[in-house]
Design an enzyme around this catalytic site. Structure first.
Site, PDB file in Angstrom:
ATOM      1  N   GLU A   1       0.809  -1.215   0.000  1.00  0.00           N
ATOM      2  CA  GLU A   1       0.000   0.000   0.000  1.00  0.00           C
ATOM      3  C   GLU A   1       0.841   1.263   0.000  1.00  0.00           C
ATOM      4  OE1 GLU A   1      -0.638  -2.669   1.776  1.00  0.00           O
ATOM      5  OE2 GLU A   1      -2.725  -3.238   1.390  1.00  0.00           O
TER       6      GLU A   1
ATOM      7  N   HIS B   1     -11.282  -5.528   9.136  1.00  0.00           N
ATOM      8  CA  HIS B   1     -11.886  -5.227   7.830  1.00  0.00           C
ATOM      9  C   HIS B   1     -13.235  -4.534   7.997  1.00  0.00           C
ATOM     10  CE1 HIS B   1      -9.153  -8.600   7.026  1.00  0.00           C
ATOM     11  NE2 HIS B   1      -9.084  -8.165   5.780  1.00  0.00           N
TER      12      HIS B   1
END
Lengths: 340, 367
Positions: free
Chosen positions: A70, A139
């Site tokens: 990322e 998540h």
């Protein structure tokens, strides 16, 4: 009546229309195409929930699959933005943003300020937020308050298909870094969306519903919990106004204050963890600037201060729902009865 | 004889309405065309006129919601007994099925045609008779006729058209010259297979209709000009500029309020609908181009007043006495061949604000 499409289709349509309009718009992210060389239709992923499915076939190399790194690919997108592209970078879940905070907080958000106003960083970072998917603590978070805290970032939280398309197009055309938070539970909801391209300016709240008794301010999925609560309360004779700020940075303080001036009561509903979230921020703003209008203490409806539970039973208890919003509204209405 | 008074359908999205006030008492004798009840939808409120003369019997109570087509009252003309009236109401209520939202929209869905290479949207209501075309003003769309379309279409096909740059029509207006708009209207009539039609134009739609009627009298059965442009140089340039530039609810509201004598008619929903239109790609450029062409420097550019005496088609001019956009003085001193009505208590959107009077005036003018 206009055409109805899903929230997810609205996001896809915004991406397609902007890519067709402006060649400098590119997409980047993990599996946004779905494996190098896939034709974009057959076995392509198109992102974790298929939002970008089919785009590789249409736009080829402007849809870039990235390694699972990322900080590298978000940094690349930010750099490309300063050099003239308009990248839309997808970071699957907002929960993973932590690994690229420096790129976002210290680089993208600061360039315009530190280069004498002469640098532009027209990058869009899209990411999914929210509980309700049985996806556990890593998540399921709603981390938009963390980004709202940073000067130099614009933060967008669409709650309807119409807003999802218009706000995303606005984000892509904006010359500053914009983070778009899409609630994963909302992808399947349907709504009227014009086929033509359109924009919605940042910093203008939406009146979801007008009412005279209580102002409910809510974001993302909580907008729907709040309208559901308003329907229940209508039968009890309580008339709720529901306001969706749509963007937390900039925040449309005027509309919230104008509504509280009319109703005198405020309930803020926020799916983010309760400390230093949008509920505390908006409550403090109204307490400072709209105190004289208030007939009852402000009430906040949030999850408890814990990670999102994996147990479905506990997760359902964790997320604020219509019953909790309705209970909070009855509380602030009850305060008036005591005073009278 | 017992006549029904039912919930009207005002605008494409209306499925139900609320009775907010009865303007005539239960048992009162009312004239045909009298407004007897105030109806509120999520978008707008207006009075509803009765179709026949008779005695009013209220069915819905104040504050009650009724679906489109639902019975809210009856008009009794003749000696029907209370028992007969009760039986009529009971029978209606027992057999009435509100149309599903889906079915309803299918029956009154706007359609599109290609005119000079551009998409144009229109809504047709009614069948047969001499057809009529409704042409809205600057920044409007076919919904501007929501209180008129159904009534005017009682005995004929009536087409409400979104003009170039507006509503669901193409936002490409080119250089927006008067000639291009005249050609578009001719193209619309060709595409709809209408050799001739009655033209009804509001504001700038009136100016374009007048321009067309002067050029094509053979295709114009009659002309109704409502608060029309083209009859003098004055127009509220501040309104035009404000409407074009306002991007947010708060900025747009004061400008929209100028359209009505009663600014309360400008609901949040109405402002949101206008903003949704203004935020479509291409609309900003279209509005600016039209404004530059037709209203440069806060004045009207296309003035046809001196040609009115040459106008060979029957013409009716309607105006709201409290118009703040195009002054009502433009309706004064017109040639004798033109019929003129000034409606008190109404502003520029006179066809909405005084819908019943406008509908009556147009219907009797057509007869």
């Amino acid at each position: 009546m206009g055409r109805k499409i899903t929230f997810q289709q609205a996001v896809t349509e915004a991406l397609v229309q902007e890519m067709e309009r402006d060649k400098s718009v590119v997409l980047m992210g993990e599996d946004v195409a779905g494996g190098s060389g896939a034709d974009g239709e057959m076995d392509a992923w198109g992102g974790p929930l298929g939002v970008t499915k089919g785009l590789w076939g249409k736009f080829g190399d402007r849809v870039l699959d990235t390694p699972i790194s990322e900080s590298a690919f978000v940094g690349t997108a930010i750099g490309a933005a300063t050099a003239g592209l308009r990248p839309v970078v997808e970071l699957m879940f907002v929960d993973f943003m932590g690994v690229c905070f420096d790129q976002i907080f210290n680089q993208a958000a600061k360039f315009r300020y530190m280069f004498g106003g002469r640098a532009r960083t027209p990058v869009v970072i899209r990411s999914m937020i929210g509980a309700g998917f049985r996806a556990a603590a890593q998540h399921s978070q709603c981390l938009y308050p963390v980004f709202t805290h940073i000067p130099g970032l614009k933060c967008v939280i669409p709650s309807t298909p119409y807003d999802a398309k218009g706000l995303l197009i606005q984000a892509i055309r904006d010359d500053d870094p914009v983070v778009v938070f899409e609630h994963k539970v909302l992808y399947t909801i349907e709504g009227e969306v014009p086929e033509e391209s359109y924009t919605i300016p940042f910093g203008e709240a939406n009146y979801v519903r007008e009412g005279d008794d209580v102002t409910i301010v809510a974001l993302g999925r909580m907008v729907h919990m709040s309208t559901e609560a308003a329907e229940i309360l209508m039968k009890e004779g309580i008339d709720c106004e529901v306001i969706d700020p749509r963007t937390t940075s900039p925040l449309d303080e005027d509309t919230i204050l104008e509504s509280v001036e009319k109703t005198g009561r405020l309930v803020v509903v926020d799916e983010a963890s309760p400390r230093c979230n949008m509920a505390t921020d908006i409550s403090a703003m109204v307490a400072q600037k709209g105190f004289d209008s208030l007939k009852a203490p402000i009430k906040m409806v949030t999850p408890p201060h814990t990670p999102v539970p994996f147990s479905p039973v506990l997760e359902d208890m964790y997320v604020p729902d219509a019953a909790k919003v309705a209970a909070a509204v009855r509380d602030v209405m009850g305060h008036k009865a005591q005073a009278a | 004889m017992i006549h029904k008074l039912t919930m009207p359908k005002w605008g494409l999205s209306m499925t139900e309405g609320k009775v907010v006030a009865w303007l005539a008492e239960d048992g009162a004798e009312v004239d045909a065309g009298a407004e007897v009840v105030e109806i509120e939808t999520e978008k707008i409120a207006s009075g509803l006129e009765v179709p026949q003369r008779g005695i009013l019997r209220q069915v819905s109570k104040i504050g009650e919601m009724a679906p489109v087509g639902g019975l809210i009252g009856v008009i009794v003309d003749g000696g029907d007994s209370q028992a007969e009236i009760d039986a009529f109401v009971a029978e209606f209520q027992a057999s009435f099925v509100p149309e599903e939202a889906e079915e309803e929209s299918a029956s009154a869905e706007p359609e599109t045609i290609e005119v000079l290479g551009k998409t144009m949207r229109y809504l047709k209501r009614g069948e047969g008779g001499d057809p009529a075309i409704l042409f809205h003003g600057f920044g409007g769309d076919l919904n501007n006729w929501l209180f008129n379309h159904e009534v005017l279409a009682a005995n004929r096909a009536v087409y409400a058209v979104d003009r170039p740059g507006h509503g669901g029509s193409s936002k490409d207006v080119g250089s927006a010259t008067p000639d291009s708009f005249k050609d578009t209207l001719a193209g619309v009539m060709d595409a709809l297979d209408l050799p001739k039609a009655h033209l009804v134009g509001h504001s700038m739609g009136g100016g374009v209709s007048l321009d067309f009627a002067l050029a094509h009298p053979e295709r114009t059965l009659s002309l109704v000009l409502i608060a029309s442009t083209g009859l003098g140089p004055e127009i509220d340039g501040g309104y035009i500029d404000g409407f074009v530039t306002a991007g947010k609810r708060r900025d747009l509201k004061p400008h929209l309020e100028k359209l009505f004598a009663d600014p309360k008619l400008v609901t949040r929903q109405l402002i949101d609908d206008v903003l949704k239109y203004k935020r479509l790609d291409g609309v900003d450029l279209a509005l600016r181009t039209i404004a530059d062409q037709f209203f440069p420097e806060g004045q009207q550019a296309l003035i046809l007043r001196d040609q009115l005496s040459k106008l060979s088609v029957p013409t009716l001019v309607l105006w709201g006495a409290e118009d703040r956009i195009v002054p009502v003085s433009h309706a004064e001193g017109l040639p004798a061949n033109i019929e003129t009505r000034i409606l008190p208590g109404a502003g520029h959107m006179v066809q909405m604000e005084a819908a019943a009077q406008v509908n009556r005036a147009i219907t009797s003018f057509w007869e």
